[in-house]
Structures are given as C-alpha cells and as structure tokens.
Design a protein around this motif. Sequence first.
Motif, PDB file in Angstrom:
ATOM      1  N   CYS A  32       0.810  -1.219   0.000  1.00  0.00           N
ATOM      2  CA  CYS A  32       0.000   0.000   0.000  1.00  0.00           C
ATOM      3  C   CYS A  32       0.844   1.269   0.000  1.00  0.00           C
ATOM      4  O   CYS A  32       0.301   2.369  -0.181  1.00  0.00           O
ATOM      5  N   LEU A  33       2.154   1.162   0.208  1.00  0.00           N
ATOM      6  CA  LEU A  33       2.983   2.355   0.362  1.00  0.00           C
ATOM      7  C   LEU A  33       2.928   3.248  -0.877  1.00  0.00           C
ATOM      8  O   LEU A  33       2.804   4.472  -0.768  1.00  0.00           O
ATOM      9  N   TYR A  34       3.022   2.659  -2.059  1.00  0.00           N
ATOM     10  CA  TYR A  34       2.959   3.438  -3.292  1.00  0.00           C
ATOM     11  C   TYR A  34       1.646   4.197  -3.383  1.00  0.00           C
ATOM     12  O   TYR A  34       1.606   5.375  -3.756  1.00  0.00           O
ATOM     13  N   VAL A  35       0.544   3.552  -3.005  1.00  0.00           N
ATOM     14  CA  VAL A  35      -0.778   4.163  -3.117  1.00  0.00           C
ATOM     15  C   VAL A  35      -0.924   5.322  -2.143  1.00  0.00           C
ATOM     16  O   VAL A  35      -1.429   6.387  -2.507  1.00  0.00           O
ATOM     17  N   VAL A  36      -0.485   5.146  -0.894  1.00  0.00           N
ATOM     18  CA  VAL A  36      -0.651   6.220   0.099  1.00  0.00           C
ATOM     19  C   VAL A  36       0.215   7.422  -0.249  1.00  0.00           C
ATOM     20  O   VAL A  36      -0.188   8.575  -0.030  1.00  0.00           O
ATOM     21  N   VAL A  37       1.403   7.173  -0.806  1.00  0.00           N
ATOM     22  CA  VAL A  37       2.267   8.278  -1.209  1.00  0.00           C
ATOM     23  C   VAL A  37       1.645   9.051  -2.371  1.00  0.00           C
ATOM     24  O   VAL A  37       1.617  10.289  -2.375  1.00  0.00           O
ATOM     25  N   MET A  38       1.128   8.336  -3.340  1.00  0.00           N
ATOM     26  CA  MET A  38       0.469   8.995  -4.469  1.00  0.00           C
ATOM     27  C   MET A  38      -0.779   9.748  -4.019  1.00  0.00           C
ATOM     28  O   MET A  38      -1.076  10.841  -4.511  1.00  0.00           O
ATOM     29  N   LEU A  39      -1.499   9.187  -3.052  1.00  0.00           N
ATOM     30  CA  LEU A  39      -2.704   9.836  -2.556  1.00  0.00           C
ATOM     31  C   LEU A  39      -2.366  11.144  -1.850  1.00  0.00           C
ATOM     32  O   LEU A  39      -3.041  12.161  -2.028  1.00  0.00           O
ATOM     33  N   SER A  40      -1.303  11.142  -1.067  1.00  0.00           N
ATOM     34  CA  SER A  40      -0.895  12.357  -0.365  1.00  0.00           C
ATOM     35  C   SER A  40      -0.404  13.423  -1.344  1.00  0.00           C
ATOM     36  O   SER A  40      -0.736  14.604  -1.203  1.00  0.00           O
ATOM     37  N   LEU A  41       0.369  13.026  -2.341  1.00  0.00           N
ATOM     38  CA  LEU A  41       0.896  13.976  -3.311  1.00  0.00           C
ATOM     39  C   LEU A  41      -0.198  14.611  -4.166  1.00  0.00           C
ATOM     40  O   LEU A  41      -0.087  15.770  -4.581  1.00  0.00           O
ATOM     41  N   ASN A  42      -1.270  13.861  -4.435  1.00  0.00           N
ATOM     42  CA  ASN A  42      -2.305  14.335  -5.343  1.00  0.00           C
ATOM     43  C   ASN A  42      -3.535  14.915  -4.655  1.00  0.00           C
ATOM     44  O   ASN A  42      -4.409  15.470  -5.329  1.00  0.00           O
ATOM     45  N   THR A  43      -3.613  14.780  -3.338  1.00  0.00           N
ATOM     46  CA  THR A  43      -4.759  15.342  -2.617  1.00  0.00           C
ATOM     47  C   THR A  43      -4.332  16.218  -1.441  1.00  0.00           C
ATOM     48  O   THR A  43      -5.131  17.014  -0.944  1.00  0.00           O
TER      49      THR A  43
END
Length: 407
Positions: free
Chosen positions: A183-194
């Motif tokens: 899930c690390l890739y997803v949470v990082v992308m979520l933080s960067l984009n939201t």
Amino acid sequence: MAVYRPTKASKVWWYDFIFEGQRVRESAKTRSKTLARDAERARRRELEESYNGIKRRDRAKLFSIAADEWLVLKCFTLAASSQRIERDNLKHLRPKFEKRLVTDIQARDVSRYQQARIAEGAAPKTINLEVGTLRAILRRHRVWAQIQQDIRMLPAPDDVGHSITPEEESALVAACLQSRCRCLYVVVMLSLNTGMRYGEIRLLRWRQVDFVARILIVGKSKSTAGTGRAIPLNARIRTVLEMWASQFPSRQPVHFVFPHEKYGAAGEEGAFGFTAGTVIYDTDPSRPIGNWKEAWGKARARAGEILGRATEEQELESLQCRFHDLRHTAVTRLLEAGVPYPVVASIMGWSAATAIRMAKRYGHIGNQALRAAADVLGETKLGVVQFAPPSLKKSPKSGEVQNVAVQ
C-alpha cells in the motif's frame, strides 16, 4: 521516622522517610527538633491523604497521581492520537516531577526541566508540547496561574517542512514500488495528489471514495474545517485508486481502503507496489493498517540510492522527506500554479481564519512565482506610462524656483 541534621555545622533540621517506595528527604526549615518532628508527621499525613484521595481538589497532591487523574479525564475528550502524544509527554515529565507535590512545583523547576531536555537533544517544539501537558495538569489544580508569568516557551521554527522536487518525487515513487508493503505506493500517491494528512489516509474507507463522481470525502480530520471536506480526484490518482480497488474484489463500503495485513518472505520484484512471491496473510479490512513507518524509512533510503546522494563520509544518504512533507509539496505546487488561497484552503481543510498563515507555512513558493506576481502589478490597461522628469522654472513674480511637471 527520621529527623536529623545533615552536618554538624548545620542548624536546620531535615526529615527523611519512605512513602510508596519513594524517598522523601526535605528540609523542615526549622532549628527546633520538636517542630521538625511535627513537620515530618504533617508531611507524611499530607502525602497519605493525597494518595488516598481524601483531600479536596485544591489541596496538595503528588504529581504522579494528578497526572493519572488528568489522563482519565481527557480520555473522553481527546482523540486517540492526542492521548498518545500526552502519554509520551508524561514519560519525560514523570521522572522529573512524580515525587513532587503539585503545589511545590515552581517556575524555576519548569526552567530547569527545559534546560535538561535541551541538553538531551530534544527539539524546542517537543519541549513546548511537554510543558503544555504540565501546564494543563497544574492549571487543573490552580497552580499554573501563580507561576505562568515567570515561564517562557522556547522559540520554535514554524517552517520546518519543505517541498520535494520532481526529481525527488520520481525517485521516491520508484522506491515505493519496490516496497514489500504493497500500500505504500498508493498512500504516497494519494498524499501527493490530494494533500491529505497521514491520519486521514490511514482511516479512509471505501464509502468515502466515489469513482463515478470522481471525488473523495475526507472523514474525521485534525480540524473542524477539514472534516467532511470534498477533494476532487484527478486522473492520476483516480487510476491508482482503481487499480488498488481491484486488489479487493469483495470490498464493502465500511471496509478500510488500507486494511490491516501481514507480509511473509519476499520473492522476485513484481508490479504495483508489492513483490512477486510475497505472502500476504491475515488481511482484516475491518481494521485499518497500523502504520507504514518502517516501509517509509526503507523507501526513503532507496530513494537516496537512486538519486546517488552521499554524505561527506561518502555514505549513501536517505531522501530527507517526512511523510507530512508530501502535503507541503501538494500545497506548494498549487500555490505556484496560481491557485487562489481560498481554493487551496478548501482542499487542505484550512479554516478561513488560518488560510493565510497556513499558506505561509506550507507554501514554499519559488522565485518564478514571486516574479510573476510582481509582474502582475506592473500590467495596466493603459500600457506603460512614461513620466518626464520635472523642470525647474523661476516664478515671474517672486523669482523663486518652482517644480513644474511636464504635461
């Protein structure tokens, strides 16, 4: 019971006894042995009554007991994360104050505590948080008002965050894709984009993600303005979330987007944030993931390797980036793109009163954006107006020199 003089030269009596496994050794502040014995009895009784809760709230109480009572009261009003912070603060406060009566704590004791924590290497902001916990306990017992004028909080920088560069982001994303924590890739992308906070992401549920409307509703947040805010999903993060959702075909609206699960031994590198051969077991979608601290630290180390950064000792250096810096990055990019502060405040969950202050803290705006802002002030509908310097002309009547602007 023990009442004694510490040295032959001293004329003041002291008392020394054990209470609840703790040694109480204090000066009776008297030259009379009889008064010293009475003071020792009174002190012991004071401690015993305080320990057994016999005395009123405004009477003396051991700090250790007062701290326990305060934590019990706050467990109904503070969030779990805030309670954890308060307990951590007390871990540092207890060794210094637990043997003291609340009423005995003076401003000089707080100052000595601050100096001791600085010597231990604690950050000023951390020390201020600890003193804040001490303040709350002393305030409950009507002590803080007597000493607050002599206590100063330590100056702490308010702009410790920073924005990562596109190059650093690419290295970080590549490192996250190699993580065993899928899930690390997803949470990082979520933080960067939201720009969502750590806690908002960790406790996210599928019912908050609307793929049709392309919007995400934030749950409980740090602030009232942030709770329940709607964040539009751009194409980049929507694609990532859809791929992540495909990993959970039986998901329910109440399930957590990032569930609690365990990982076994890793095999060959695979796609989408986890390695082929990794055994994933004990997945419980009704519980959120505990944390991704270890995986995050390893990803930053790999990102440092990808960037080829090294210290003066020629050792590879990890990417200097806190998880909260991803939120800093999102805000910075919005501001540099010219997005108005009210819009940024809405996405980030800032109240109107703090929008400008938060923009200053999070928005590490580059020189290019500042120069563009200055250029806006130089643009007019009339174009560039040329001004001629004033000429000097003598007055025909007085002979004085006057300034006359050229029309």
